[in-house]
Design an enzyme around this catalytic site. Sequence first.
Site, PDB file in Angstrom:
ATOM      1  N   ASN A  22       0.816  -1.214   0.000  1.00  0.00           N
ATOM      2  CA  ASN A  22       0.000   0.000   0.000  1.00  0.00           C
ATOM      3  C   ASN A  22       0.848   1.263   0.000  1.00  0.00           C
ATOM      4  O   ASN A  22       0.366   2.335  -0.375  1.00  0.00           O
ATOM      5  CB  ASN A  22      -0.932   0.011   1.223  1.00  0.00           C
ATOM      6  CG  ASN A  22      -2.141  -0.886   1.023  1.00  0.00           C
ATOM      7  OD1 ASN A  22      -2.503  -1.209  -0.098  1.00  0.00           O
ATOM      8  ND2 ASN A  22      -2.754  -1.298   2.120  1.00  0.00           N
ATOM      9  N   ASN A  76      -7.143  -9.964   3.998  1.00  0.00           N
ATOM     10  CA  ASN A  76      -8.170  -9.016   3.550  1.00  0.00           C
ATOM     11  C   ASN A  76      -9.497  -9.711   3.238  1.00  0.00           C
ATOM     12  O   ASN A  76      -9.624 -10.937   3.318  1.00  0.00           O
ATOM     13  CB  ASN A  76      -7.667  -8.218   2.338  1.00  0.00           C
ATOM     14  CG  ASN A  76      -7.356  -9.116   1.137  1.00  0.00           C
ATOM     15  OD1 ASN A  76      -8.013 -10.138   0.926  1.00  0.00           O
ATOM     16  ND2 ASN A  76      -6.358  -8.739   0.355  1.00  0.00           N
ATOM     17  N   ILE A  77     -10.495  -8.913   2.860  1.00  0.00           N
ATOM     18  CA  ILE A  77     -11.856  -9.425   2.672  1.00  0.00           C
ATOM     19  C   ILE A  77     -11.935 -10.446   1.543  1.00  0.00           C
ATOM     20  O   ILE A  77     -12.777 -11.353   1.578  1.00  0.00           O
ATOM     21  CB  ILE A  77     -12.850  -8.278   2.415  1.00  0.00           C
ATOM     22  CG1 ILE A  77     -12.468  -7.496   1.148  1.00  0.00           C
ATOM     23  CG2 ILE A  77     -12.935  -7.353   3.621  1.00  0.00           C
ATOM     24  CD1 ILE A  77     -13.525  -6.487   0.713  1.00  0.00           C
ATOM     25  N   CYS A  98      -6.526  -0.937  10.063  1.00  0.00           N
ATOM     26  CA  CYS A  98      -6.218  -1.854   8.965  1.00  0.00           C
ATOM     27  C   CYS A  98      -6.008  -0.961   7.746  1.00  0.00           C
ATOM     28  O   CYS A  98      -5.151  -0.081   7.777  1.00  0.00           O
ATOM     29  CB  CYS A  98      -7.332  -2.878   8.764  1.00  0.00           C
ATOM     30  SG  CYS A  98      -9.004  -2.211   8.693  1.00  0.00           S
ATOM     31  N   SER A  99      -6.782  -1.134   6.689  1.00  0.00           N
ATOM     32  CA  SER A  99      -6.682  -0.229   5.546  1.00  0.00           C
ATOM     33  C   SER A  99      -7.597   0.974   5.751  1.00  0.00           C
ATOM     34  O   SER A  99      -7.145   2.097   5.896  1.00  0.00           O
ATOM     35  CB  SER A  99      -7.039  -0.972   4.246  1.00  0.00           C
ATOM     36  OG  SER A  99      -6.087  -1.983   3.982  1.00  0.00           O
ATOM     37  N   TRP A 138     -12.698  -0.286   8.886  1.00  0.00           N
ATOM     38  CA  TRP A 138     -14.079  -0.691   9.134  1.00  0.00           C
ATOM     39  C   TRP A 138     -14.301  -2.201   9.014  1.00  0.00           C
ATOM     40  O   TRP A 138     -15.428  -2.664   9.107  1.00  0.00           O
ATOM     41  CB  TRP A 138     -15.048   0.039   8.204  1.00  0.00           C
ATOM     42  CG  TRP A 138     -14.696   0.026   6.743  1.00  0.00           C
ATOM     43  CD1 TRP A 138     -14.305  -1.048   5.985  1.00  0.00           C
ATOM     44  CD2 TRP A 138     -14.719   1.139   5.846  1.00  0.00           C
ATOM     45  NE1 TRP A 138     -14.086  -0.682   4.692  1.00  0.00           N
ATOM     46  CE2 TRP A 138     -14.340   0.671   4.568  1.00  0.00           C
ATOM     47  CE3 TRP A 138     -15.040   2.492   5.982  1.00  0.00           C
ATOM     48  CZ2 TRP A 138     -14.261   1.501   3.447  1.00  0.00           C
ATOM     49  CZ3 TRP A 138     -14.954   3.317   4.877  1.00  0.00           C
ATOM     50  CH2 TRP A 138     -14.567   2.824   3.623  1.00  0.00           C
ATOM     51  N   ASP A 139     -13.244  -2.978   8.812  1.00  0.00           N
ATOM     52  CA  ASP A 139     -13.390  -4.432   8.744  1.00  0.00           C
ATOM     53  C   ASP A 139     -12.566  -5.131   9.835  1.00  0.00           C
ATOM     54  O   ASP A 139     -13.079  -5.465  10.892  1.00  0.00           O
ATOM     55  CB  ASP A 139     -12.991  -4.945   7.354  1.00  0.00           C
ATOM     56  CG  ASP A 139     -14.001  -4.560   6.282  1.00  0.00           C
ATOM     57  OD1 ASP A 139     -15.202  -4.619   6.565  1.00  0.00           O
ATOM     58  OD2 ASP A 139     -13.589  -4.183   5.173  1.00  0.00           O
ATOM     59  N   LYS A 164     -19.494  -1.486   6.747  1.00  0.00           N
ATOM     60  CA  LYS A 164     -20.335  -1.434   5.546  1.00  0.00           C
ATOM     61  C   LYS A 164     -21.203  -2.700   5.445  1.00  0.00           C
ATOM     62  O   LYS A 164     -20.967  -3.577   4.613  1.00  0.00           O
ATOM     63  CB  LYS A 164     -19.457  -1.263   4.310  1.00  0.00           C
ATOM     64  CG  LYS A 164     -18.582  -0.023   4.362  1.00  0.00           C
ATOM     65  CD  LYS A 164     -18.049   0.387   3.009  1.00  0.00           C
ATOM     66  CE  LYS A 164     -17.110  -0.633   2.419  1.00  0.00           C
ATOM     67  NZ  LYS A 164     -16.526  -0.177   1.136  1.00  0.00           N
TER      68      LYS A 164
END
Length: 636
Positions: A250, A275-276, A338-339, A342-343, A380
């Site tokens: 990133n 990650n997701i 995290c990024s 929100w996760d 989200k």
Amino acid sequence: MEHIITPKVEYVKLLDRFTSKKPTLGTLYLTATHLIFVESSSEIRKETWILHHHISTLEKLPLTSAGCPLLIHCKNFRVAHFVITRERDCHDVYSSLLRLSQPVDYEELYAFSYNPKQKEMDRGIGWKMINIREEFQRMGVPNVHWEQTDVNENYEICNTYSSSLYVPREATKPTIVGSSKFRSKGRFPVLSYFFKANNAAICRCSQPLSGFSTRCVEDEQMLQAINSSNPDSSVVYVVDTRPKLNAMANRAAGKGYENEDNYSNIRFQFVGIENIHVMRNSLQKLLEVCELKTPSMSDFLTGLENSGWLRHIKAVMDAGFFISKAVAEENASVLVHCSDGWDRTVQVCSLAGLLLDSYYRTIKGFMVLIEKEWISMGHKFSQRCGHRDSDPKEVSPVFTQFIECIWHLMEQFPCSFEFNETYLLEIHDHIYSCQFGNFIGNSQKERQELKIQERTHSLWPFLLEKQYQYRNPLYKPSAINTVLKPNTAPFNFRFWCGMYNRFDRGMQPKQSVLESLQAAMKQKTELEETVEDLNQQKPLHPDESHFTLNLPSKLSNEEHSPQTQDSTEEHKNPLANGMEELVETISDGSEEMENVLDSSLMHQSASNHSDSLTLNKLNAQGDEEHLEICPNKDEK
């Protein structure tokens, strides 16, 4: 209703994946909100209801001699395999469900048409049941180090954050604004949890826009303010929940992570949660293993290992435990990101809070935790849960992983949670059902624009009305807050059959220890009510006015909460040796599990005394009849 082509199809077969029983014959109905299968061969009317919003994927299989198969996979892990006689009817049902399960607009969601016939005043009271400001007051905030800020009152600084935020008192408005410009999506550091026992705090934010060398004075001042707000520690842990390689990648995009050379008194730590996209693929592999019809032990264990699912659960648990340990044992404040924050951030912050605070392990407290960390701070939900027809790459089981982490904690600490597994499953179902408005939308701002509180109903009053179903019979409340210290060794993580094979009846245990306990407690409650009725009856003779019928002290003083069986399951009688089996099962576990012995013996005592209590009741009734016939010996 305009999307329903064929509302009723007869002579439909429902196949059972795990038994060799003949397919169940019945009629399939399509309504505006549900698919309903009604069995026609049963003496008792049996129905299977599937909410349209629970449907994840639909698959129309090739035509066979028996008919046209339709395979439905649901977000709550139900799998329904129908065989429809006519191919035309199957196509109509498939086309209707495809549109009904993937609404385009928010207004098409179930919550906007759901009407429990509740007064408007009651609707408003339901939405005010959880108050985030009161929750921070319970934690001891505001105080000399932390304050509430209105800097984001109109969502001008960060449109995915709540309008009510808590920051260090030392942080000025220019510092906050400057820090938000240096953080992804404007998500600057804010207070998540305050541990008033030692003034340590858990804060959350998103990754910095640092690139390879960029600095921000205001962001450095913000972290220094967090450090100064905890006089008992000279350092702040900065926990990046991503794998280090992902964070370094990133940097090339102008993002990245904090440089320890630029921030004074911080300790940086990666914890390596994927990650997701990795999580979504992992769950898909797990479900493929769950759907194997007759797997060998080797096939099942190999498939479970290859899915990587339990490794991911362990990574989340490790991160939450690391944070709670830093707060409780090192007296250090922690900043988590995290990024975009929100996760993975919400997973570990809420898990750490639950480990630190026993309030979050109660039925009401768990609602508050979800409202505070997940709903108000911009997880989200609509994207991650696929509420609408949108980008499938945004769907990921973030909340499912959190719920599973809680279940693993409940397995290690069976006496520390007021709620049971059914409570977790109920909440998980309603994350996807869209029956209530709590989880619709991706932020507080979006929910206000949709007028969620004016147009839909809240889930929390609905759950509280049925809380007797969710009570854990082993729960032992304590006046002193207890910090949980889970063992995260690999052998403590196992497949959760109750979640992923919940609807496969052949997969469930025939006799449940907890259900046996609940049945014994229900019997105990009924006996206590009978005793109370007898004690309240007016004596018929003055000499008998002292007559009372009491339960044994241990039994009568024991707190109880009756539970009901799932309406779709058969009633299961408690085992004669069920309590003994419970003690044997948990005695090999942690120290806390050994404490179950006393409560188990109490419940066993209830079972042992039931016959004698019934006999006492009959004797009491016999005495009363005798008094009616012969009220006084002198009158004979």
